[in-house]
Design an enzyme around this catalytic site. Structure first.
Site, PDB file in Angstrom:
ATOM      1  N   ASN A   1      12.922  43.878  12.996  1.00  0.00           N
ATOM      2  CA  ASN A   1      13.352  43.550  11.625  1.00  0.00           C
ATOM      3  C   ASN A   1      13.274  44.806  10.766  1.00  0.00           C
ATOM      4  O   ASN A   1      12.900  45.874  11.242  1.00  0.00           O
ATOM      5  CB  ASN A   1      12.499  42.414  11.061  1.00  0.00           C
ATOM      6  CG  ASN A   1      11.035  42.768  11.028  1.00  0.00           C
ATOM      7  OD1 ASN A   1      10.615  43.690  10.347  1.00  0.00           O
ATOM      8  ND2 ASN A   1      10.236  42.066  11.828  1.00  0.00           N
TER       9      ASN A   1
ATOM     10  N   ASP B   1       8.774  36.380  14.858  1.00  0.00           N
ATOM     11  CA  ASP B   1       8.334  35.007  15.098  1.00  0.00           C
ATOM     12  C   ASP B   1       8.470  34.626  16.570  1.00  0.00           C
ATOM     13  O   ASP B   1       7.677  33.856  17.091  1.00  0.00           O
ATOM     14  CB  ASP B   1       9.157  34.041  14.232  1.00  0.00           C
ATOM     15  CG  ASP B   1       8.859  34.254  12.753  1.00  0.00           C
ATOM     16  OD1 ASP B   1       7.674  34.455  12.424  1.00  0.00           O
ATOM     17  OD2 ASP B   1       9.806  34.261  11.944  1.00  0.00           O
TER      18      ASP B   1
ATOM     19  N   PRO C   1       2.277  34.498  18.859  1.00  0.00           N
ATOM     20  CA  PRO C   1       1.061  33.984  18.213  1.00  0.00           C
ATOM     21  C   PRO C   1       1.051  34.395  16.739  1.00  0.00           C
ATOM     22  O   PRO C   1       1.576  35.450  16.391  1.00  0.00           O
ATOM     23  CB  PRO C   1      -0.070  34.703  18.965  1.00  0.00           C
ATOM     24  CG  PRO C   1       0.570  35.907  19.574  1.00  0.00           C
ATOM     25  CD  PRO C   1       1.990  35.541  19.852  1.00  0.00           C
TER      26      PRO C   1
ATOM     27  N   PHE D   1       0.425  38.069   3.524  1.00  0.00           N
ATOM     28  CA  PHE D   1       1.589  38.331   2.680  1.00  0.00           C
ATOM     29  C   PHE D   1       2.600  37.211   2.901  1.00  0.00           C
ATOM     30  O   PHE D   1       2.710  36.690   4.005  1.00  0.00           O
ATOM     31  CB  PHE D   1       2.232  39.678   3.037  1.00  0.00           C
ATOM     32  CG  PHE D   1       1.666  40.812   2.242  1.00  0.00           C
ATOM     33  CD1 PHE D   1       0.378  41.244   2.469  1.00  0.00           C
ATOM     34  CD2 PHE D   1       2.416  41.422   1.241  1.00  0.00           C
ATOM     35  CE1 PHE D   1      -0.161  42.276   1.726  1.00  0.00           C
ATOM     36  CE2 PHE D   1       1.895  42.453   0.492  1.00  0.00           C
ATOM     37  CZ  PHE D   1       0.603  42.887   0.722  1.00  0.00           C
TER      38      PHE D   1
ATOM     39  N   LYS E   1       1.089  28.370   2.439  1.00  0.00           N
ATOM     40  CA  LYS E   1       0.711  29.269   3.535  1.00  0.00           C
ATOM     41  C   LYS E   1      -0.776  29.616   3.471  1.00  0.00           C
ATOM     42  O   LYS E   1      -1.447  29.696   4.493  1.00  0.00           O
ATOM     43  CB  LYS E   1       1.558  30.545   3.427  1.00  0.00           C
ATOM     44  CG  LYS E   1       1.961  31.116   4.727  1.00  0.00           C
ATOM     45  CD  LYS E   1       3.057  32.165   4.583  1.00  0.00           C
ATOM     46  CE  LYS E   1       4.436  31.533   4.522  1.00  0.00           C
ATOM     47  NZ  LYS E   1       5.515  32.525   4.469  1.00  0.00           N
TER      48      LYS E   1
ATOM     49  N   LYS F   1      -2.833  28.556   6.734  1.00  0.00           N
ATOM     50  CA  LYS F   1      -3.408  29.607   7.578  1.00  0.00           C
ATOM     51  C   LYS F   1      -4.887  29.849   7.269  1.00  0.00           C
ATOM     52  O   LYS F   1      -5.497  30.751   7.813  1.00  0.00           O
ATOM     53  CB  LYS F   1      -2.626  30.914   7.394  1.00  0.00           C
ATOM     54  CG  LYS F   1      -1.158  30.827   7.786  1.00  0.00           C
ATOM     55  CD  LYS F   1      -0.532  32.193   7.993  1.00  0.00           C
ATOM     56  CE  LYS F   1       0.958  32.071   8.225  1.00  0.00           C
ATOM     57  NZ  LYS F   1       1.537  33.200   8.927  1.00  0.00           N
TER      58      LYS F   1
HETATM   59  O1  C5P Z   1       4.345  32.609   8.301  1.00  0.00           O
HETATM   60  P1  C5P Z   1       4.785  33.935   7.771  1.00  0.00           P
HETATM   61  O2  C5P Z   1       5.401  34.813   8.830  1.00  0.00           O
HETATM   62  O3  C5P Z   1       5.640  33.866   6.555  1.00  0.00           O
HETATM   63  O4  C5P Z   1       3.410  34.596   7.287  1.00  0.00           O
HETATM   64  C1  C5P Z   1       3.348  35.898   6.851  1.00  0.00           C
HETATM   65  C2  C5P Z   1       1.949  36.407   6.990  1.00  0.00           C
HETATM   66  O5  C5P Z   1       1.398  36.111   8.269  1.00  0.00           O
HETATM   67  C3  C5P Z   1       1.907  37.919   6.879  1.00  0.00           C
HETATM   68  O6  C5P Z   1       0.658  38.246   6.319  1.00  0.00           O
HETATM   69  C4  C5P Z   1       2.004  38.362   8.336  1.00  0.00           C
HETATM   70  O7  C5P Z   1       1.454  39.642   8.534  1.00  0.00           O
HETATM   71  C5  C5P Z   1       1.228  37.282   9.069  1.00  0.00           C
HETATM   72  N1  C5P Z   1       1.770  36.952  10.401  1.00  0.00           N
HETATM   73  C6  C5P Z   1       1.039  37.250  11.542  1.00  0.00           C
HETATM   74  N2  C5P Z   1       1.510  36.902  12.782  1.00  0.00           N
HETATM   75  C7  C5P Z   1       2.674  36.264  12.906  1.00  0.00           C
HETATM   76  C8  C5P Z   1       3.432  35.949  11.777  1.00  0.00           C
HETATM   77  C9  C5P Z   1       2.949  36.302  10.545  1.00  0.00           C
HETATM   78  O8  C5P Z   1      -0.041  37.867  11.438  1.00  0.00           O
HETATM   79  N3  C5P Z   1       3.104  35.936  14.112  1.00  0.00           N
END
Ligand code: C5P
Length: 403
Positions: free
Chosen positions: A215, A284, A310, A328, A342, A346
């Site tokens: 990305n 993702d 993960p 973030f 979130k 989380k």
């Molecule tokens: O769920 P989302 O991707 O929007 O969440 C973003 C946050 O979760 C960011 O802080 C990102 O660094 C962390 N993240 C992570 N591992 C993933 C996806 C997101 O640590 N697989």
């Protein structure tokens, strides 16, 4: 919180610009005061400043050769303008004449000091010094307002008797005062003794040895946070996906490629962390199978089967003896509501929400605005340069840490 007896400018590099005003004669004293507070100091003189202060005196107190205004092949082959711009933790211009202030305002790069100011990502502080009429001139007033808007730290001036015999505002602050304010600007110590781990950048999920899914994350926000955490006295580990950024100084940088590598690197060292900040834009999904050899384009269609990666941040937040967890959330709409969801899902302590899909903000941009959300508070950090924002965020994190 444990605090060590760091001096306010320990570990700090001050690039001192001296411009051509009478207060330049206080330059050697200012260098002394800065070094007494722990700073390393490099001096750049502007054109004619050597009429007011002897370069040799400055060299003697700073312990380093003094740079003059010129950008010659010889000076650039040593510590050139980009090296100086990167070296500095702060650029301090004292005295800052009306002329240098106007040139900073214009973004001129017409001699070494002004060029470094344009090239640096470090904060810039100025200690204005000039005749009181020049200080009150509408052009100077407007220039100062513009610089303040750009987060330039403006130190002084004092008011009183002037070298020209007039009385009024425009005297440079005393060197002791300037040095103390430069020290205070770093708020060093808010994370002293703390271990901070930050994930940054994108991840790369290989399809074959030459292709992958990634990305647009530049990594800038995570790197800026790493630097701000170091400035606040923390020991910082940066787990970074592929970026074009140089590793920040005094940071332990662990370079990884994929989300699985990132998770491994994070959990290798998570138990010693006090704070974990997940800034990485982790992919993702990843391809279930990554081909060992380059895939040939024989077929008209191809399907890549993917599996979920993960959630590293969520896993860290569930870890026993977990660190303070900051995430973030980049959203295009209903930013605060989604981010709060979130935060809860989380199990985070704090989340930094930013709006993406707008001009000049988010991915790849130098600027960003953030809404910080905890269980109890919503704090707006208005749009600013990512480095200023990073310092602001670190300062907010340090205020929200458990006792
Ligand atoms: O769920 P989302 O991707 O929007 O969440 C973003 C946050 O979760 C960011 O802080 C990102 O660094 C962390 N993240 C992570 N591992 C993933 C996806 C997101 O640590 N697989």
């Amino acid at each position: 919180m444990a605090k060590t007896a760091l001096k306010p400018l320990s570990n700090k590099r001050v690039l001192l610009g001296i411009s051509a005003g009478i207060a330049a004669y206080k330059g050697p004293d200012l260098v002394r005061k800065l070094t007494e507070l722990g700073a390393e100091v490099e001096v750049i003189l502007t054109r004619n400043a050597d009429q007011f202060v002897a370069p040799l005196a400055l060299q003697a107190v700073s312990g380093r050769p003094v740079h003059n205004y010129a950008m010659t092949a010889e000076s650039e082959s040593g510590m050139g303008h980009i090296d100086l711009a990167r070296w500095a933790d702060i650029v301090l211009i004292a005295p800052a004449t009306a002329n240098v202030i106007a040139r900073l305002c214009q973004g001129n790069a017409d001699e070494l000091l002004t060029t470094v100011c344009v090239a640096t990502q470090a904060p810039v502080a100025i200690a204005p010094a000039m005749n009181q009429q020049m200080w009150q001139n509408p052009a100077t007033i407007e220039n100062l307002a513009t610089l303040a808007k750009r987060n330039t730290l403006i130190l002084g001036p004092d008011s009183g008797e002037q070298a020209c015999g007039e009385v009024g505002p425009g005297r440079m602050l005393q060197p002791t005062d300037i040095a103390a304010r430069v020290g205070a600007s770093f708020s060093t110590g808010s994370l002293s003794g703390k271990n901070v781990m930050i994930t940054a950048g994108p991840t790369w999920e290989a399809i074959d040895p030459v292709r992958g899914i990634t990305n647009h994350s530049s990594g800038l926000m995570g790197y800026a946070l790493a630097q701000a955490a170091v400035e606040a006295g923390a020991t910082v580990t940066l787990v970074s996906g592929p970026t074009n950024l140089p590793p920040p100084e005094r940071v332990k940088c662990v370079n990884i490629i994929s989300a699985l590598d990132m998770r491994q690197a994070v959990f290798n060292d998570i138990d010693s962390q006090d704070i974990f900040i997940g800034v990485a834009a982790v992919a993702d999904y990843r391809p279930i199978d990554s081909a060992d050899q380059k895939i040939k384009k024989n077929a008209d269609e191809m399907v890549i089967k993917m599996t979920k990666n993960p959630d590293i941040l969520a896993e860290v937040a569930c870890h026993t003896n977990r660190p303070f967890c900051v995430g973030f959330a980049a959203e295009t709409n209903d930013v605060v509501d989604y981010a709060r969801g979130k935060l809860e899902r989380k199990k985070l302590d704090m989340i930094a929400a930013n709006r993406v899909g707008i001009a000049d903000g988010g991915f790849g941009s130098q600027n960003n605005a953030i809404t910080l959300i905890t269980k109890e508070a919503v704090i707006e950090l208005p749009k600013q340069n990512k480095f200023a924002l990073a310092r602001n965020l670190i300062s907010n994190i340090s205020e929200h840490l458990p006792e």
